[in-house]
Design an enzyme around this catalytic site. Structure first.
Site, PDB file in Angstrom:
ATOM      1  N   ASP A  74     -31.176  -2.041  25.550  1.00 32.90           N
ATOM      2  CA  ASP A  74     -31.994  -2.101  24.344  1.00 32.90           C
ATOM      3  C   ASP A  74     -31.306  -1.199  23.338  1.00 32.90           C
ATOM      4  O   ASP A  74     -30.878  -0.085  23.670  1.00 32.90           O
ATOM      5  CB  ASP A  74     -33.431  -1.647  24.602  1.00 32.90           C
ATOM      6  CG  ASP A  74     -34.375  -2.147  23.506  1.00 32.90           C
ATOM      7  OD1 ASP A  74     -34.146  -3.261  22.996  1.00 32.90           O
ATOM      8  OD2 ASP A  74     -35.333  -1.440  23.167  1.00 32.90           O
ATOM      9  N   TYR A 161     -26.880  -5.241  11.647  1.00 33.52           N
ATOM     10  CA  TYR A 161     -26.738  -4.426  10.448  1.00 33.52           C
ATOM     11  C   TYR A 161     -25.291  -4.010  10.183  1.00 33.52           C
ATOM     12  O   TYR A 161     -25.033  -3.226   9.258  1.00 33.52           O
ATOM     13  CB  TYR A 161     -27.620  -3.177  10.574  1.00 33.52           C
ATOM     14  CG  TYR A 161     -29.086  -3.501  10.744  1.00 33.52           C
ATOM     15  CD1 TYR A 161     -29.914  -3.705   9.643  1.00 33.52           C
ATOM     16  CD2 TYR A 161     -29.643  -3.626  12.017  1.00 33.52           C
ATOM     17  CE1 TYR A 161     -31.252  -4.014   9.791  1.00 33.52           C
ATOM     18  CE2 TYR A 161     -30.987  -3.942  12.186  1.00 33.52           C
ATOM     19  CZ  TYR A 161     -31.789  -4.130  11.077  1.00 33.52           C
ATOM     20  OH  TYR A 161     -33.117  -4.445  11.229  1.00 33.52           O
TER      21      TYR A 161
END
Length: 202
Positions: A74, A161
């Site tokens: 994660d 991003y």
């Protein structure tokens, strides 16, 4: 099972770009990565409030269905001025549908940083290794990559991003780096190499 002898691992992920990064980095250690899709397994919902809990949940879900050693990650982007948001919500920061989510997430990020001078941020990756569904001692590793957020996107490599994540010491965004360059410094590669070292030393 002597985990130092493991030469293949199931990866609990359905993200093709993330899978490619894992395959590239692990292949240099002669460890073969098998995506969960090879077993027809869908991604489990991320319902926890920490990276480590989400990673454990994903790994346990896949190893329970395959009964094979499994790793799960994660990861996310944490921005200082936004109280470390988007954090665990990085992949679903905006509400746009999946096919355009990267663009929507980035647009929302830049909007929320309007008139804010502090652009410091970091990527974080938490990777969990489970030997089997009932493994009481998962191996957990962490990697971080520090940079800053820029308004104008640059580069077409990477994902998420990366076009807005600028590395001052390199003079470019992560999305402007080659895969080899990124894999030498990324939060994911740091976490993976720590994990491999831990596995080999057990």
């Amino acid at each position: 099972m002597e985990i130092r002898k493991i030469n293949k691992l199931v990866l609990a992920s359905s993200n093709p770009k993330k899978i490619r990064e894992f395959m590239d980095i692990f292949s240099k250690k002669n460890i073969h990565i098998i995506p969960q899709s090879k077993f027809g397994i869908d991604t489990v919902n991320e319902k926890h409030i920490t990276f480590v809990e989400n990673a454990i949940e994903k790994a346990r879900h896949v190893t329970r269905l395959t009964n094979l050693p499994t790793i799960a990650e994660d990861s996310g982007l944490c921005v200082d001025a936004l109280d470390n948001y988007p954090g665990i919500f990085s992949a679903r920061y905006s509400s746009l549908e999946k096919q355009n989510r990267d663009i929507s997430n980035n647009n929302l990020l830049i909007k929320n940083l309007t008139n804010i001078d502090n652009r410091k941020a970091y990527y974080i990756s938490i990777i969990v290794f489970l030997r089997n569904p009932n493994d009481p001692t998962p191996i957990i590793s962490e990697g971080k990559l520090y940079g800053e957020i820029v308004n104008e996107p640059s580069g077409t490599n990477g994902f998420g991003y990366d076009p807005h994540f600028y590395m001052p010491e390199f003079g470019k965004t992560v999305a402007s780096m080659s895969m080899d360059e990124k894999n030498l410094i990324s939060h994911r590669s740091i976490a993976i190499n720590k994990l491999i070292d831990n596995i080999m030393n057990k």
